[in-house]
Design a protein around this motif. Sequence first.
Motif, short mmCIF file in Angstrom:
data_model
loop_
_atom_site.label_atom_id
_atom_site.label_comp_id
_atom_site.label_asym_id
_atom_site.label_seq_id
_atom_site.Cartn_x
_atom_site.Cartn_y
_atom_site.Cartn_z
N HIS A 338 -96.53 6.70 12.69
CA HIS A 338 -95.37 7.39 13.26
C HIS A 338 -95.68 6.50 15.34
O HIS A 338 -96.88 7.25 16.20
CB HIS A 338 -95.83 9.01 13.21
N LEU A 432 -80.20 13.82 11.75
CA LEU A 432 -81.48 14.60 11.16
C LEU A 432 -80.84 14.84 9.84
O LEU A 432 -81.49 14.35 8.81
CB LEU A 432 -82.32 15.94 11.86
N LEU A 464 -91.03 16.11 10.67
CA LEU A 464 -91.03 14.19 11.31
C LEU A 464 -92.70 14.28 10.95
O LEU A 464 -92.95 13.69 10.86
CB LEU A 464 -90.73 14.06 12.41
N PHE A 467 -93.33 13.33 7.35
CA PHE A 467 -92.96 12.57 6.98
C PHE A 467 -93.28 11.20 6.59
O PHE A 467 -94.07 10.58 7.45
CB PHE A 467 -91.46 11.69 8.31
N ILE A 471 -92.16 5.99 11.40
CA ILE A 471 -91.40 6.53 12.57
C ILE A 471 -92.08 5.62 14.00
O ILE A 471 -92.90 4.97 13.96
CB ILE A 471 -92.01 8.01 12.96
N SER A 473 -89.93 5.96 17.66
CA SER A 473 -90.03 6.70 18.24
C SER A 473 -89.75 6.70 20.04
O SER A 473 -90.57 5.56 21.07
CB SER A 473 -89.53 7.63 18.29
N TYR A 480 -93.55 17.06 20.46
CA TYR A 480 -93.92 16.14 19.97
C TYR A 480 -94.48 15.03 20.14
O TYR A 480 -95.38 14.84 18.80
CB TYR A 480 -92.11 14.85 20.13
N VAL A 484 -96.81 14.76 16.49
CA VAL A 484 -96.26 14.16 15.87
C VAL A 484 -96.85 12.49 15.54
O VAL A 484 -96.91 11.78 14.40
CB VAL A 484 -94.64 13.77 15.67
#
Length: 504
Positions: A338, A432, A464, A467, A471, A473, A480, A484
Amino acid sequence: MLEIRNLTILVNGRYIIKDLSLTLNKGDKLAIIGEEGNGKSTLLKTILSMCDYGETEGTINLKGNRIGYLEQVISEDNLNKKVYDYLFSSEEDYYNKISELYKYLELFNLEDEILEQRIMSLSGGEKVKVNILKLLLEKFDILFLDEPTNDLDIETLEWLEKFINSTSKPIVYVSHDESLLSNTANMILHLEQIKGKTDCRYTLLKIDYDTYVSKRLRMIDKQRQIAKNEKRNFIKKQEKLRQVMQKVEYQQNTISRSDPHGARLLKKKMHSLKSQERKLDDTTLTELPDVEEGINFFFEDVQVPKTKVVLNLDLKELKIDNKVLSKNIKLEVVGNIHLCIVGKNGVGKSTLIKIIYEQLKSREDIKVGYMPQNYDDVLNNYEYVLDFIAPSNYKDDITRARMYLGNMKFTREEMTGKIKDLSNGTKAKLFLMKLVLDKCNVLVLDEPTRNVSPLSNPVIRKVLREFSGTIISVSHDRKYIEEVVDSLYLLTIDGLKKIDYVKE
């Protein structure tokens, strides 16, 4: 400094505010929160006499104070202006404010060359900075800020927090940034749509954001527990009474005719039991709390092997038109990591994330989903919500899409309506759901939490975080990043640099 009495706002036959009364004094930092489409921006515009839709009753007294308003977007009329012309009405105006101007340019990490740039050429964060700069130079008495944190880099977010806390000017603001709310608000106005979005309610308290959230959750849990206990006891009483009545009824049906006295006693007893039954009234029970429900969604189990190379990027230059933003960008992404890219406004994070998506989207060994910073970059290709979310138009796909949209609290009208009529927060939720329905195992996300309400954002972060795919991002959302992200990179003019940080 501002007084509102019995304000009611009706939009398209739906109440968004009923009988709101509040007083704003020096030092008050009022945060307006609520789900998308609940009327937060409408309320700001109504107070400023800028709302050209809806019906309004009540009184608004600004008491002669000058109010500065930071809109979510700069109007089309101003996009072609140079920053200098947007900020100043004349050369004399410029020289009167020159010392303040350069102080703020330095605070915002903006070069003075920006004054000659056209607003349309600025990054999203730079536009927000210029808008805030304009407000500060005008020296208003009260500030109204509609999503002031959108696209701001973390350094400027921290400056904004310090400014809000240090100024004695009252500030009224709408924000989805939980860190900003936690660190600055001392008053909360929560707008809710209840009874299946057929009615509205507001809560106004002079407390900080974290205290409000915990107090609200405790109140909801307590009321829910009381309601469940009372209902349970009520059902027990009903059942006990029913059993006794059945027993008496059986005795009445089997009693001998030779015992008239016993029959009279049973009849009298049954009369008494029916009287008790009539007195059992469930309308006096504590009701379950009528609160606006949060969103609910999850990704089906998707996998990316830990050793799989998802991305191997080697970019000599990152540029927009002829302007070089960064160079020698190298990034390898493997497995179910992530990853998040941070950096100052204008350094090219959104440009980079688009390049990454373009490189990945045609891959057949992964399923890539993309959420851009500007939703309309993708959504302008679709007219209706179902065109985007269920493009096959198969009945089963539409049914499944409707179910998922319902979990995201889309109304029936929103599900079947046009995309252009959705708020930015609702568009974010639409993206989403698209990622979920397409069963993506690699997500390329540009600011995935920025337009969603602070009460829904914890759910998104949890989903997330759990998940199991990859990811990649860009985000300035500190919560966040904290909750995450497990791999953080800083984008500068010299490329990407991995940042070592410890998650709390």
